[in-house]
Design a protein around this motif. Sequence first.
Motif, PDB file in Angstrom:
ATOM      1  N   GLN A  44      45.116-109.720 -61.605  1.00 59.86           N
ATOM      2  CA  GLN A  44      46.307-110.550 -61.720  1.00 59.86           C
ATOM      3  C   GLN A  44      47.449-109.740 -62.326  1.00 59.86           C
ATOM      4  OE1 GLN A  44      44.401-114.151 -63.695  1.00 59.86           O
ATOM      5  NE2 GLN A  44      45.778-115.174 -62.264  1.00 59.86           N
ATOM      6  N   GLY A  99      48.314-117.583 -57.635  1.00 63.04           N
ATOM      7  CA  GLY A  99      47.395-117.030 -58.621  1.00 63.04           C
ATOM      8  C   GLY A  99      47.491-115.531 -58.778  1.00 63.04           C
ATOM      9  N   LYS A 127      37.660-117.305 -63.074  1.00 62.07           N
ATOM     10  CA  LYS A 127      37.689-117.689 -64.488  1.00 62.07           C
ATOM     11  C   LYS A 127      36.927-116.720 -65.396  1.00 62.07           C
ATOM     12  CE  LYS A 127      38.269-122.638 -63.594  1.00 62.07           C
ATOM     13  NZ  LYS A 127      37.726-124.005 -63.808  1.00 62.07           N
ATOM     14  N   THR A 152      43.659-118.197 -51.745  1.00 60.35           N
ATOM     15  CA  THR A 152      43.395-117.504 -53.010  1.00 60.35           C
ATOM     16  C   THR A 152      42.633-118.391 -53.990  1.00 60.35           C
ATOM     17  OG1 THR A 152      45.452-118.234 -54.045  1.00 60.35           O
ATOM     18  CG2 THR A 152      45.532-116.190 -52.782  1.00 60.35           C
ATOM     19  N   GLN A 153      41.995-117.738 -54.940  1.00 63.48           N
ATOM     20  CA  GLN A 153      41.280-118.455 -55.992  1.00 63.48           C
ATOM     21  C   GLN A 153      41.245-117.586 -57.255  1.00 63.48           C
ATOM     22  OE1 GLN A 153      37.214-119.375 -55.064  1.00 63.48           O
ATOM     23  NE2 GLN A 153      36.785-120.295 -57.062  1.00 63.48           N
ATOM     24  N   VAL A 154      41.760-118.128 -58.353  1.00 66.73           N
ATOM     25  CA  VAL A 154      41.730-117.402 -59.625  1.00 66.73           C
ATOM     26  C   VAL A 154      40.310-117.426 -60.167  1.00 66.73           C
ATOM     27  CG1 VAL A 154      42.553-117.348 -62.018  1.00 66.73           C
ATOM     28  CG2 VAL A 154      44.135-117.931 -60.159  1.00 66.73           C
ATOM     29  N   PRO A 159      41.737-110.280 -65.979  1.00 67.65           N
ATOM     30  CA  PRO A 159      42.206-111.380 -65.135  1.00 67.65           C
ATOM     31  C   PRO A 159      42.191-111.000 -63.659  1.00 67.65           C
ATOM     32  CG  PRO A 159      44.055-110.326 -66.235  1.00 67.65           C
ATOM     33  CD  PRO A 159      42.820-109.726 -66.816  1.00 67.65           C
ATOM     34  N   THR A 160      41.436-111.718 -62.867  1.00 66.58           N
ATOM     35  CA  THR A 160      41.289-111.386 -61.450  1.00 66.58           C
ATOM     36  C   THR A 160      41.556-112.587 -60.558  1.00 66.58           C
ATOM     37  OG1 THR A 160      38.904-111.762 -61.636  1.00 66.58           O
ATOM     38  CG2 THR A 160      39.651-109.486 -61.799  1.00 66.58           C
ATOM     39  N   VAL A 161      41.873-112.300 -59.322  1.00 69.05           N
ATOM     40  CA  VAL A 161      42.133-113.338 -58.340  1.00 69.05           C
ATOM     41  C   VAL A 161      41.529-112.893 -57.006  1.00 69.05           C
ATOM     42  CG1 VAL A 161      44.402-112.322 -57.826  1.00 69.05           C
ATOM     43  CG2 VAL A 161      43.940-114.708 -57.201  1.00 69.05           C
ATOM     44  N   LYS A 220      50.257-114.306 -63.358  1.00 75.68           N
ATOM     45  CA  LYS A 220      50.117-115.155 -64.523  1.00 75.68           C
ATOM     46  C   LYS A 220      51.523-115.554 -64.982  1.00 75.68           C
ATOM     47  CE  LYS A 220      46.657-114.512 -67.375  1.00 75.68           C
ATOM     48  NZ  LYS A 220      45.646-115.435 -66.793  1.00 75.68           N
ATOM     49  N   ASN A 225      38.502-114.138 -68.009  1.00 79.58           N
ATOM     50  CA  ASN A 225      39.911-114.476 -67.905  1.00 79.58           C
ATOM     51  C   ASN A 225      40.296-115.401 -69.048  1.00 79.58           C
ATOM     52  OD1 ASN A 225      42.536-114.707 -66.835  1.00 79.58           O
ATOM     53  ND2 ASN A 225      41.767-114.915 -64.744  1.00 79.58           N
ATOM     54  N   ASP A 280      45.812-119.997 -68.682  1.00 79.34           N
ATOM     55  CA  ASP A 280      47.258-119.770 -68.767  1.00 79.34           C
ATOM     56  C   ASP A 280      47.909-120.757 -69.727  1.00 79.34           C
ATOM     57  OD1 ASP A 280      47.054-117.766 -66.928  1.00 79.34           O
ATOM     58  OD2 ASP A 280      47.689-118.982 -65.211  1.00 79.34           O
TER      59      ASP A 280
END
Length: 382
Positions: free
Chosen positions: A294, A331, A137, A133-135, A283-285, A334, A140, A143
């Motif tokens: 997210q 990720g 940015k 996975t990768q958050v 906010p996405t992942v 949140k 977004n 956190d």
Amino acid sequence: MINLAVINIKDIIKFMKKLLFVLGIIIILIIFFRKISFVELKNKIKFNSKAIDDNIAFSSYCNNQSKSESALKKILVSQFALFSKEEELMEKENQEEVLEFENNEINIDKKSDTSKNTDIVQDMSKVESVAETQVIKENNKTDTFTNNYNSVKIRNESSYNLTEEMLVPNVELKNKKDIIIYHTHTCESYTPTEANNYVSSGNFRTVDLNYSVARVGTELTNNLNSLGFNVNHNTTYHDYPAYTGSYTRSLATIKDILSKSPSSEFIIDLHRDAIGSMSNYGPTVKIGNDIGAQLMFVIGTDGGGLDHKDWLYNFKMAIKIQERANEMYPGLFKPIILRNSRYNQHVTKGACIIEVGATGNTLEQCNTSMKYLAKVIEEVMK
């Protein structure tokens, strides 16, 4: 006898004047020592009046029959204590969401057809239990958190000072098969796309259940059902046409559901994050090759002064789920938000709010996240 009666009446009048004077002094002292703000009192009266007006509109809409407004007001006045303590506190904690609603009128005449079936049955056997996975940015926010338990981050906005023991997720539900999903804010919606465009009933709101957060609830329901869970998904409108009193109305719904299914423990109030100051906040992942929204737990306490004896159990359950999610799909979640309001989570152990994405996310992204959330729940409930 007449003179005596006159004297007695005069004495009574003098006594009453003295009594009223003493009572006046006592009231002034109480106001002084409790530091009551007349501005707050004025705002509370204004809030309660708005609550009455909104609920009159809601009741008229739901019942579809003429009622005496004065009679209805008498009934609603009895709910003031609940509105002032529960709804008002929650609205203060969610000012972004309140402003989002109040600045945009809901158009009652544009209620869309909700009969369209857009369900796509997901083959959950093909969903990987662990994925890279990768958050993302873009669009977004960084956190922020105050506490953490291992990989789980918590943003404590409650009046409690969290100890290490309070964070240990040493809880387990008795009933792991029956799940309830409902929506206090049923009309919350997302950024429209070509595939999922909708008639707006407000700012990022729609009464069309095919495109609101209720559709995301349907996706989660289908995924959980395919994994062997028994899911009761309720799509009752609680924020339409009136927003004020949404939690009071959703409380009545959830109590009714529990009266018919008293053994149910795990209850999800599925939301979308508020619009805030940036409508493109999404906010996405990235999970494997998928792009999903997210998620975020919002857990209530008794910090607002209302009874909620199981809030710590609910909090620990959220930590347990998120810790497992962080092992499977880092990720996806949140930080957990802990607040003073109880958000109707006092009804049972295992109750929570899960916010799916925000206004900048698409319905496709939110639906994608639901297959991963379902896999996490499956792992936790084993």
